[in-house]
Scaffold this motif. Structure first.
Motif, short mmCIF file in Angstrom:
data_model
loop_
_atom_site.label_atom_id
_atom_site.label_comp_id
_atom_site.label_asym_id
_atom_site.label_seq_id
_atom_site.Cartn_x
_atom_site.Cartn_y
_atom_site.Cartn_z
N LEU A 229 0.88 -1.16 0.00
CA LEU A 229 0.00 0.00 0.00
C LEU A 229 0.92 1.22 0.00
O LEU A 229 1.44 1.64 1.03
CB LEU A 229 -0.91 0.01 1.23
CG LEU A 229 -2.04 1.05 1.20
CD1 LEU A 229 -3.12 0.64 0.22
CD2 LEU A 229 -2.65 1.23 2.60
N ASP A 230 1.15 1.76 -1.18
CA ASP A 230 2.08 2.88 -1.35
C ASP A 230 1.34 4.17 -1.00
O ASP A 230 0.74 4.81 -1.85
CB ASP A 230 2.59 2.90 -2.79
CG ASP A 230 3.52 4.07 -3.06
OD1 ASP A 230 3.86 4.80 -2.12
OD2 ASP A 230 3.90 4.26 -4.23
N TRP A 231 1.43 4.54 0.27
CA TRP A 231 0.72 5.74 0.76
C TRP A 231 1.69 6.90 0.78
O TRP A 231 2.72 6.86 1.44
CB TRP A 231 0.15 5.48 2.16
CG TRP A 231 -0.86 6.50 2.59
CD1 TRP A 231 -2.21 6.38 2.58
CD2 TRP A 231 -0.60 7.83 3.09
NE1 TRP A 231 -2.82 7.53 3.03
CE2 TRP A 231 -1.84 8.44 3.35
CE3 TRP A 231 0.56 8.56 3.32
CZ2 TRP A 231 -1.96 9.74 3.84
CZ3 TRP A 231 0.46 9.86 3.81
CH2 TRP A 231 -0.79 10.44 4.07
N GLU A 232 1.34 7.97 0.05
CA GLU A 232 2.20 9.15 0.00
C GLU A 232 1.38 10.43 -0.08
O GLU A 232 0.19 10.39 -0.41
CB GLU A 232 3.13 9.09 -1.23
CG GLU A 232 4.04 7.88 -1.26
CD GLU A 232 4.95 7.90 -2.48
OE1 GLU A 232 5.61 8.93 -2.71
OE2 GLU A 232 5.00 6.88 -3.19
N ILE A 233 2.02 11.54 0.23
CA ILE A 233 1.44 12.86 0.01
C ILE A 233 2.10 13.41 -1.25
O ILE A 233 3.21 13.94 -1.20
CB ILE A 233 1.67 13.80 1.20
CG1 ILE A 233 1.13 13.17 2.49
CG2 ILE A 233 1.02 15.16 0.96
CD1 ILE A 233 1.44 13.95 3.75
N PRO A 234 1.47 13.27 -2.41
CA PRO A 234 2.14 13.58 -3.67
C PRO A 234 2.24 15.06 -3.99
O PRO A 234 3.08 15.46 -4.79
CB PRO A 234 1.28 12.86 -4.71
CG PRO A 234 -0.08 12.86 -4.10
CD PRO A 234 0.13 12.71 -2.64
N ALA A 235 1.38 15.88 -3.39
CA ALA A 235 1.38 17.30 -3.72
C ALA A 235 0.80 18.09 -2.56
O ALA A 235 0.13 17.53 -1.68
CB ALA A 235 0.56 17.56 -4.99
N GLU A 236 1.04 19.39 -2.56
CA GLU A 236 0.60 20.23 -1.46
C GLU A 236 -0.91 20.36 -1.39
O GLU A 236 -1.46 20.67 -0.33
CB GLU A 236 1.23 21.63 -1.59
CG GLU A 236 2.74 21.62 -1.40
CD GLU A 236 3.35 23.01 -1.54
OE1 GLU A 236 2.59 23.94 -1.88
OE2 GLU A 236 4.57 23.15 -1.32
N ASP A 237 -1.60 20.11 -2.51
CA ASP A 237 -3.06 20.19 -2.51
C ASP A 237 -3.72 18.82 -2.46
O ASP A 237 -4.91 18.69 -2.73
CB ASP A 237 -3.55 20.97 -3.72
CG ASP A 237 -3.14 20.34 -5.04
OD1 ASP A 237 -2.22 19.49 -5.02
OD2 ASP A 237 -3.73 20.68 -6.08
N ALA A 238 -2.97 17.78 -2.12
CA ALA A 238 -3.52 16.42 -2.04
C ALA A 238 -4.47 16.31 -0.85
O ALA A 238 -4.31 16.98 0.17
CB ALA A 238 -2.40 15.40 -1.92
#
Length: 330
Positions: A229-238
């Motif tokens: 489960l590749d959980w990430e915050i990809p961008a500032e508006d995610a």
């Protein structure tokens, strides 16, 4: 000669001296000269049109990212990395806390490898020396069509394949356009395969939705490698930008527990920042760790079983960049 009807272009062919003119003629010539100095209306309108077109073009270019926003979080992630990564390689070192951090994340097992234990093999893939390890890649639709036979012949031994993603703004679940093709063809080429889902889950309910999506995608596939489960915050508006360590740790515990019950080998993916700020790693040590750290020297202080050491690797059979990993299971 009738000066009142003389065309302006013809007037320019004559050299009139003011002293040779009668008063009436001098008035006419003066009027013609005055009118010739005024800019033509069609010229003014043309210049205005050009200026308006330039302004419109600038506004259109500036608004393009917002008009055609890509919901794929990995696209946003790549753009975010390109905007923030340093131009020169920076070798990160462990953070030393004078006091206990708010979110204690130190697992009990230190990394047994140092920066000199990894060397490039003849295919230019990073491997551990004198220890069983294998090179592999992780891919998605961003790699397009892949010649899996060429990948296999280059020395790559496994592939972690993206099954899909949750939109980082809409929260919609989307199948990777190449997932089924990659699962089938990588297996046929003789590679070991694993899988990952790019998660933007905010709670356990959304994790369960993603688990069901994964199970549907893997109905006809057999995995040799972990499921992630590749959980990430990809961008500032995610939609995931305000995640806290307690919630995210619980999300991974739930995912890994459920997948293990169903016979899969779960793995937890993170980068250095996430491991120190978004996970209680000591609670997750029952599952193997997959580290993203883009350098060729191991400086991370805690034990990991897979290391994604570049996001701009070159592998025969793949056009463009691809993530390359080294797997060293205990």
């Amino acid at each position: 000669m009738n000066l009142l009807k003389l065309p302006e272009k013809d007037k320019e062919d004559f050299d009139f001296e003011d002293d040779d003119l009668y008063p009436e003629e001098e008035a006419v010539i003066g009027d013609l000269r005055a009118r010739s100095r005024k800019p033509r209306p069609e010229i003014i309108m043309g210049i205005a049109a050009v200026i308006a077109a330039v302004i419109f073009g600038v506004v259109l270019v500036m608004s393009f990212p917002y008009m055609f926003r890509d919901e794929d979080p990995e696209t946003a992630k790549v753009q975010h990395i390109r905007q923030t990564e340093p131009k020169e390689e920076v070798i990160l070192e462990p953070t030393i806390f004078e006091t206990e951090p708010e979110n204690p994340t130190i697992p009990p097992d230190p990394n047994p490898y140092n920066r000199y234990d990894f060397q490039y093999n003849r295919h230019n893939y990073l491997l551990l020396q004198n220890v069983d390890s294998s090179p592999g890649i992780d891919v998605s639709a961003h790699q397009g069509d892949i010649d899996w036979a060429a990948v296999k012949n280059s020395g790559i031994e496994f592939a972690i394949i993206r099954l899909g993603y949750r939109g980082y703004g809409s929260g919609k679940l989307v199948e990777d356009d190449y997932a089924r093709k990659n699962l089938k063809e990588a297996k046929e080429a003789g590679l070991k395969i694993g899988a990952y889902f790019f998660s933007q889950a905010l709670d356990i309910k959304e994790v369960d939705e993603e688990i069901q999506f994964i199970l549907n995608m893997l109905a006809d596939a057999t995995l040799d490698m972990p499921i992630v489960l590749d959980w990430e915050i990809p961008a500032e508006d995610a939609r995931t930008k305000n995640m806290d360590a307690r919630t995210l740790t619980d999300i991974q515990l739930h995912f890994c527990g459920q997948m293990k019950k169903m016979g899969f080998q779960p793995m937890i993916y993170f980068n250095w920042h996430q491991s120190e700020n978004l996970y209680y790693l000591s609670e997750l040590e029952d599952y193997p760790f997959w580290l993203a750290l883009y350098q060729d020297r191991m400086t991370y202080p805690w034990k990991v079983e897979m290391w994604q050491w570049t996001s701009s690797g070159k592998v025969p059979g793949i056009n463009g960049n691809v993530d390359i990993n080294v797997y060293m299971p205990y």
